[in-house]
Design an enzyme around this catalytic site. Sequence first.
Site, PDB file in Angstrom:
ATOM      1  N   THR A  84      26.552 124.011  91.142  1.00  0.00           N
ATOM      2  CA  THR A  84      27.492 125.129  91.254  1.00  0.00           C
ATOM      3  C   THR A  84      26.699 126.266  91.843  1.00  0.00           C
ATOM      4  OG1 THR A  84      28.697 124.516  89.247  1.00  0.00           O
ATOM      5  CG2 THR A  84      28.834 126.819  89.860  1.00  0.00           C
ATOM      6  N   ARG A 127      39.932 117.141  85.934  1.00  0.00           N
ATOM      7  CA  ARG A 127      39.044 117.873  85.016  1.00  0.00           C
ATOM      8  C   ARG A 127      38.628 119.204  85.655  1.00  0.00           C
ATOM      9  NH1 ARG A 127      33.657 120.181  85.457  1.00  0.00           N
ATOM     10  NH2 ARG A 127      32.752 120.270  83.400  1.00  0.00           N
ATOM     11  N   THR A 153      26.105 128.445  85.441  1.00  0.00           N
ATOM     12  CA  THR A 153      26.072 127.073  85.940  1.00  0.00           C
ATOM     13  C   THR A 153      25.639 126.194  84.761  1.00  0.00           C
ATOM     14  OG1 THR A 153      23.742 127.200  86.631  1.00  0.00           O
ATOM     15  CG2 THR A 153      25.390 127.763  88.287  1.00  0.00           C
ATOM     16  N   GLY A 154      25.946 124.926  84.853  1.00  0.00           N
ATOM     17  CA  GLY A 154      25.548 124.024  83.775  1.00  0.00           C
ATOM     18  C   GLY A 154      26.751 123.392  83.114  1.00  0.00           C
TER      19      GLY A 154
END
Length: 378
Positions: A221, A249, A272-273
Amino acid sequence: MGRQVSRREFVKAGAAVSVAATAAPAVAAESPTVLVRKATPPVVIASANGHVFRNGGPRTCVEEAFARITAGEDVLDALIAGVNIVELDPTEMGVGYGGRPNADGVVQLDSCCMHGPRKRAGGVAALEGVRTPSLVAKAVMENTDHHLLVGGGAQAFARQMGFEIEDDLNTDSSRAEWLEWKRRIDPGHWLDPEKRSRAGAAAREAMVAEGRLDPESRLGTINCDGVGPGGEICGVTTTSGLAFKIPGRVGDSPILGAGLWLDGDVGVAGSTGRGEANLFNLCSYLIVEQMRQGRGPRDAALEALRRVKEDTVEQRLLTPGGEPAFGLTFYVIARSGEYAGVTMWGKENGREKQFAVCTENGPELLACESLLGDFPTA
Ligand code: ASP
């Protein structure tokens, strides 16, 4: 790349800026409190990919955004011009064109953006066929009364706004990875969700072990945030989301308060993550609220990560030591210009977690502050 600055140095520098920028003028006791806006040194921060990919051009995301901000361009327009470089770069496989597809082999993109001074926001989720979802998110912000459009509706809106709709945003690389993954999880059967997610994880782990898939490939991302010379705060997050996700999703990236949140008087946070972990705590919102209560960017983000850690109780999400077995990183700027990159694990798969910054001193990658140190190696 510019001079590497140690974490201590930049926190100190940021703190000095913060004190200078927030010092209130002396006022008589009975006077109403007046908030005096002072000029802020412009700054742009981003996830590390914001100072890696150039899409064949001369500048990275943070360089482009910073140059445009200092040239007087609207801060959000500048940030989006920056992330467009990453979205359009086919070699960045976690964002935009060439992003990793979902379980059906379709690239579905998520993005949101916020404009501090205008107090406006927009987002799109599960958008197919447009390479630059950040620009569609901005179009939602500018042309509708809404904050989030998804799926086919988002695509129809993009078409109406004049965006080119492509049949397929895969590149040869993203399609090849997906095909290999699909082959391994037995496409002939739709397993129950539990078995399916285990089969998917096992396929991915084997592909990483065999060197067919980058260990960091599951996620990807870009979040990019900036403060302009007049203190204008903006941010944008854009992603292809979790690799090989169940179609439809949506993670944290396009969700206001999760993948991005800002308050023009306080600051901005983005992420992000592992999106699911962030969504459970709306961490970007939490971080901005923590800053409103007086915490600096670093401490505010560490508090959010502590809450994520407390809320991570399922065995499948824990390391043998009982800690969150995933990465989650926040990029935070206070209105004063103080900034931080803060992450769950400082080193994952042997790689130091970094974030990108551009100031008047130029662009650089800096080490993120971490809550838990280095991810334990087996
Ligand atoms: N946060 C994104 C998501 O969950 C993925 C990422 O940041 O890599 O969709």
